[in-house]
Design a protein around this motif. Structure first.
Motif, PDB file in Angstrom:
ATOM      1  N   GLU A 169       5.127  -4.924   3.733  1.00  0.00           N
ATOM      2  CA  GLU A 169       3.790  -4.543   3.269  1.00  0.00           C
ATOM      3  C   GLU A 169       3.678  -3.025   3.154  1.00  0.00           C
ATOM      4  N   ARG A 170       4.281  -2.305   4.106  1.00  0.00           N
ATOM      5  CA  ARG A 170       4.204  -0.842   4.065  1.00  0.00           C
ATOM      6  C   ARG A 170       4.972  -0.294   2.864  1.00  0.00           C
ATOM      7  N   LEU A 171       6.119  -0.870   2.564  1.00  0.00           N
ATOM      8  CA  LEU A 171       6.887  -0.420   1.399  1.00  0.00           C
ATOM      9  C   LEU A 171       6.098  -0.650   0.112  1.00  0.00           C
ATOM     10  N   ARG A 172       5.396  -1.772   0.029  1.00  0.00           N
ATOM     11  CA  ARG A 172       4.568  -2.006  -1.158  1.00  0.00           C
ATOM     12  C   ARG A 172       3.458  -0.967  -1.254  1.00  0.00           C
ATOM     13  N   ALA A 173       2.889  -0.597  -0.119  1.00  0.00           N
ATOM     14  CA  ALA A 173       1.844   0.436  -0.123  1.00  0.00           C
ATOM     15  C   ALA A 173       2.422   1.779  -0.553  1.00  0.00           C
ATOM     16  N   LEU A 174       3.653   2.073  -0.134  1.00  0.00           N
ATOM     17  CA  LEU A 174       4.291   3.328  -0.528  1.00  0.00           C
ATOM     18  C   LEU A 174       4.499   3.383  -2.035  1.00  0.00           C
ATOM     19  N   VAL A 175       4.828   2.247  -2.643  1.00  0.00           N
ATOM     20  CA  VAL A 175       5.002   2.213  -4.102  1.00  0.00           C
ATOM     21  C   VAL A 175       3.695   2.575  -4.790  1.00  0.00           C
ATOM     22  N   ASP A 176       2.581   2.013  -4.301  1.00  0.00           N
ATOM     23  CA  ASP A 176       1.273   2.334  -4.888  1.00  0.00           C
ATOM     24  C   ASP A 176       0.964   3.821  -4.728  1.00  0.00           C
ATOM     25  N   THR A 177       1.296   4.376  -3.560  1.00  0.00           N
ATOM     26  CA  THR A 177       1.066   5.804  -3.339  1.00  0.00           C
ATOM     27  C   THR A 177       1.912   6.633  -4.302  1.00  0.00           C
ATOM     28  N   ALA A 224       1.413  10.770  12.836  1.00  0.00           N
ATOM     29  CA  ALA A 224       1.497  11.953  11.972  1.00  0.00           C
ATOM     30  C   ALA A 224       0.921  11.653  10.602  1.00  0.00           C
ATOM     31  N   ALA A 225       1.229  10.449  10.087  1.00  0.00           N
ATOM     32  CA  ALA A 225       0.716  10.082   8.761  1.00  0.00           C
ATOM     33  C   ALA A 225      -0.807   9.971   8.787  1.00  0.00           C
ATOM     34  N   VAL A 226      -1.362   9.380   9.864  1.00  0.00           N
ATOM     35  CA  VAL A 226      -2.820   9.254   9.985  1.00  0.00           C
ATOM     36  C   VAL A 226      -3.467  10.626  10.057  1.00  0.00           C
ATOM     37  N   ASP A 227      -2.909  11.541  10.880  1.00  0.00           N
ATOM     38  CA  ASP A 227      -3.455  12.896  10.995  1.00  0.00           C
ATOM     39  C   ASP A 227      -3.415  13.606   9.653  1.00  0.00           C
ATOM     40  N   LYS A 228      -2.317  13.445   8.934  1.00  0.00           N
ATOM     41  CA  LYS A 228      -2.192  14.107   7.631  1.00  0.00           C
ATOM     42  C   LYS A 228      -3.242  13.582   6.667  1.00  0.00           C
ATOM     43  N   LEU A 229      -3.440  12.242   6.634  1.00  0.00           N
ATOM     44  CA  LEU A 229      -4.441  11.655   5.739  1.00  0.00           C
ATOM     45  C   LEU A 229      -5.840  12.150   6.095  1.00  0.00           C
ATOM     46  N   ALA A 244     -11.236  11.036  -2.247  1.00  0.00           N
ATOM     47  CA  ALA A 244     -11.437  10.907  -0.799  1.00  0.00           C
ATOM     48  C   ALA A 244     -11.559   9.441  -0.407  1.00  0.00           C
ATOM     49  N   GLU A 245     -12.305   8.663  -1.200  1.00  0.00           N
ATOM     50  CA  GLU A 245     -12.447   7.231  -0.891  1.00  0.00           C
ATOM     51  C   GLU A 245     -11.121   6.504  -0.999  1.00  0.00           C
ATOM     52  N   LYS A 246     -10.322   6.886  -1.991  1.00  0.00           N
ATOM     53  CA  LYS A 246      -8.992   6.264  -2.138  1.00  0.00           C
ATOM     54  C   LYS A 246      -8.131   6.581  -0.913  1.00  0.00           C
ATOM     55  N   LEU A 247      -8.182   7.856  -0.476  1.00  0.00           N
ATOM     56  CA  LEU A 247      -7.402   8.242   0.710  1.00  0.00           C
ATOM     57  C   LEU A 247      -7.907   7.526   1.956  1.00  0.00           C
ATOM     58  N   GLU A 248      -9.239   7.312   2.031  1.00  0.00           N
ATOM     59  CA  GLU A 248      -9.786   6.612   3.198  1.00  0.00           C
ATOM     60  C   GLU A 248      -9.311   5.159   3.248  1.00  0.00           C
ATOM     61  N   ARG A 249      -9.207   4.521   2.064  1.00  0.00           N
ATOM     62  CA  ARG A 249      -8.670   3.151   2.067  1.00  0.00           C
ATOM     63  C   ARG A 249      -7.219   3.137   2.530  1.00  0.00           C
ATOM     64  N   GLU A 250      -6.481   4.143   2.107  1.00  0.00           N
ATOM     65  CA  GLU A 250      -5.092   4.227   2.567  1.00  0.00           C
ATOM     66  C   GLU A 250      -5.047   4.498   4.070  1.00  0.00           C
ATOM     67  N   LEU A 251      -6.003   5.331   4.548  1.00  0.00           N
ATOM     68  CA  LEU A 251      -6.056   5.635   5.982  1.00  0.00           C
ATOM     69  C   LEU A 251      -6.334   4.373   6.800  1.00  0.00           C
ATOM     70  N   LEU A 290      -0.880   1.755  12.866  1.00  0.00           N
ATOM     71  CA  LEU A 290      -0.759   2.571  14.076  1.00  0.00           C
ATOM     72  C   LEU A 290      -1.285   1.803  15.287  1.00  0.00           C
ATOM     73  N   ASP A 291      -2.451   1.149  15.135  1.00  0.00           N
ATOM     74  CA  ASP A 291      -3.011   0.377  16.259  1.00  0.00           C
ATOM     75  C   ASP A 291      -2.036  -0.706  16.703  1.00  0.00           C
ATOM     76  N   GLN A 292      -1.422  -1.358  15.729  1.00  0.00           N
ATOM     77  CA  GLN A 292      -0.454  -2.417  16.042  1.00  0.00           C
ATOM     78  C   GLN A 292       0.757  -1.834  16.781  1.00  0.00           C
ATOM     79  N   ALA A 293       1.219  -0.661  16.295  1.00  0.00           N
ATOM     80  CA  ALA A 293       2.382  -0.026  16.921  1.00  0.00           C
ATOM     81  C   ALA A 293       2.038   0.441  18.333  1.00  0.00           C
ATOM     82  N   LEU A 294       0.817   0.980  18.533  1.00  0.00           N
ATOM     83  CA  LEU A 294       0.411   1.424  19.868  1.00  0.00           C
ATOM     84  C   LEU A 294       0.320   0.241  20.830  1.00  0.00           C
ATOM     85  N   LYS A 295      -0.177  -0.887  20.328  1.00  0.00           N
ATOM     86  CA  LYS A 295      -0.246  -2.082  21.175  1.00  0.00           C
ATOM     87  C   LYS A 295       1.152  -2.516  21.591  1.00  0.00           C
TER      88      LYS A 295
END
Length: 409
Positions: free
Chosen positions: A146-154, A362-367, A383-390, A397-402
């Motif tokens: 899913e993350r790779l697909r999101a990277l393609v959109d970015t 780091a990615a969240v902080d950058k966004l 900004a709204e587009k970036l917020e959806r990506e955020l 990140l929440d999943q990784a922290l858990k």
């Protein structure tokens, strides 16, 4: 003869304009008075003044290209240099010269802006490539996919670089995606093969179990069923659509045999009732091990209880699921504790989880920084587009922290 501060008309009707380089002939006027001649060419001058003013405004307030601006300046300069107007032509030349300077400055500014945007796009694409190459080694098939697909959109939303740089980065990016897809395909192909092997083995076990279901050789047949059960567990899981059906047939065959045996040995009901009582006591003893605080001691104690359990023998069939379920609950708790201990003490998994968490943070902080900057610039849509990506990045990140918390840090 008639004159004003910027021009004159001689007795022949020739009109002149005064410049820093001396008088220049504007034209000839025979149709009216000298004053009318001067007024006519002064109006032409005023027309040039208006055109230059409009061009100055366009250059300062619109996105008029440097090429179009210079073409307009050259056109006006030709009219000024043609001396077909009476007025301060030198002043007009000066305004045109300043306008050229402004256009050049704007051209350099736009060039620098394009260079900055190109560099930002290059850095963004390099970051995408690095993340894709890291994800290519992940075993988190769904999340990484899913993350790779999101990277393609970015990537699609970023400006193109020069062809060579863009092609090189895209090649790395595409290669990382292909490598991940290949590994994922191999993983699931291997998993499918293992499940297919399990299905074939279990079909053989089911066939034998069904063949034994009518046996009256109670002792050896019961022992064989225990062997078949051990083989069943060792075979692993078949495909989901086959597993339940095979299990129902396997268990059903055993039930037929043991039900027949129970009817023949009805006199053993009392013994089975006593067995149930003993197993209920053992289940209660096992349940006292919960919650698991000392895994090693709990495992040893449960093993000893289970050995005594296995030695007891059968219990009434209708009571079996409940009492066995109590033991299975304790067994599952011990297995979960073992898995948690393994995850907690696995340095490779801990390091991978920590690394992924750091990257996502780091990615969240950058966004967040990009969103703040974009809103400050007034670009609400971006900004709204970036917020959806955020939101998506924050969820990962929440999943990784858990997951990282499961390692105790």
């Amino acid at each position: 003869m008639s004159s004003d501060p910027w021009g004159r008309v001689d007795e022949t009707g020739t009109v002149y304009v005064r410049t820093a380089d001396g008088e220049k002939v504007v034209g000839s006027w025979q149709a009216g008075s000298p004053d009318e001649a001067l007024a006519y060419f002064e109006r032409k001058y005023e027309g040039l003044v208006v055109e230059i003013g409009l061009l100055e405004k366009r250059v300062r307030t619109t996105d008029l290209s440097s090429k179009d601006a210079m073409a307009a300046i050259d056109h006006l300069r030709e009219q000024v240099d043609a001396h077909h107007a009476v007025g301060d032509l030198d002043a007009l030349r000066g305004r045109l010269d300043k306008l050229v300077e402004l256009v050049e400055a704007r051209r350099e500014e736009r060039k620098a802006q394009r260079a900055r945007q190109s560099e930002e796009a290059r850095q963004a694409k390099e970051a995408l490539v690095v993340e894709a190459e890291e994800l290519a080694q992940s075993d988190q098939w769904r999340a990484a996919g899913e993350r790779l697909r999101a990277l393609v959109d970015t990537w699609k939303g970023l400006p193109r670089l020069d062809r060579k740089s863009d092609d090189e980065l895209w090649h790395r990016f595409s290669h990382a995606r292909s490598a991940f897809s290949k590994r994922r395909k191999q993983h699931f192909a291997q998993l499918d093969a293992q499940r297919e092997d399990a299905r074939r083995i279990k079909e053989q076990l089911v066939a034998e179990a069904e063949a034994l279901s009518g046996s009256t050789d109670w002792g050896p047949t019961a022992a064989r069923y225990r062997d078949l059960m051990a083989q069943w567990k060792a075979a692993g899981r078949a495909q989901r659509e086959h597993e339940e059906e095979l299990w129902n047939r396997f268990r059903g065959a055993q039930d037929v045999f043991f039900a027949a045996r129970s009817s023949v040995f009805a006199e053993r009901d009392a013994e089975q009732a006593e067995n149930l009582k003993l197993k209920e006591e053992l289940a209660g003893e096992a349940e006292k091990l919960l919650p698991i605080t000392d895994l090693k001691a709990a495992r040893a104690a449960f093993r000893a209880i289970n050995e005594r359990w296995e030695a007891i023998g059968h219990v009434p069939r209708d009571a079996r699921p409940k009492v066995e379920g109590r033991m299975h609950t304790v067994e599952r708790a011990i297995q979960e504790a073992e898995e948690a201990e393994w995850r907690r003490t696995n340095p490779e998994a801990r390091a991978r989880a920590a690394g992924l968490t750091g990257q996502l943070q780091a990615a969240v902080d950058k966004l967040k920084g990009q969103i703040e900057q974009t809103r400050a610039q007034g670009n609400t849509a971006k900004a709204e587009k970036l917020e959806r990506e955020l939101e998506g990045r924050q969820a990962l990140l929440d999943q990784a922290l858990k997951g990282l918390q499961e390692f105790g840090g």
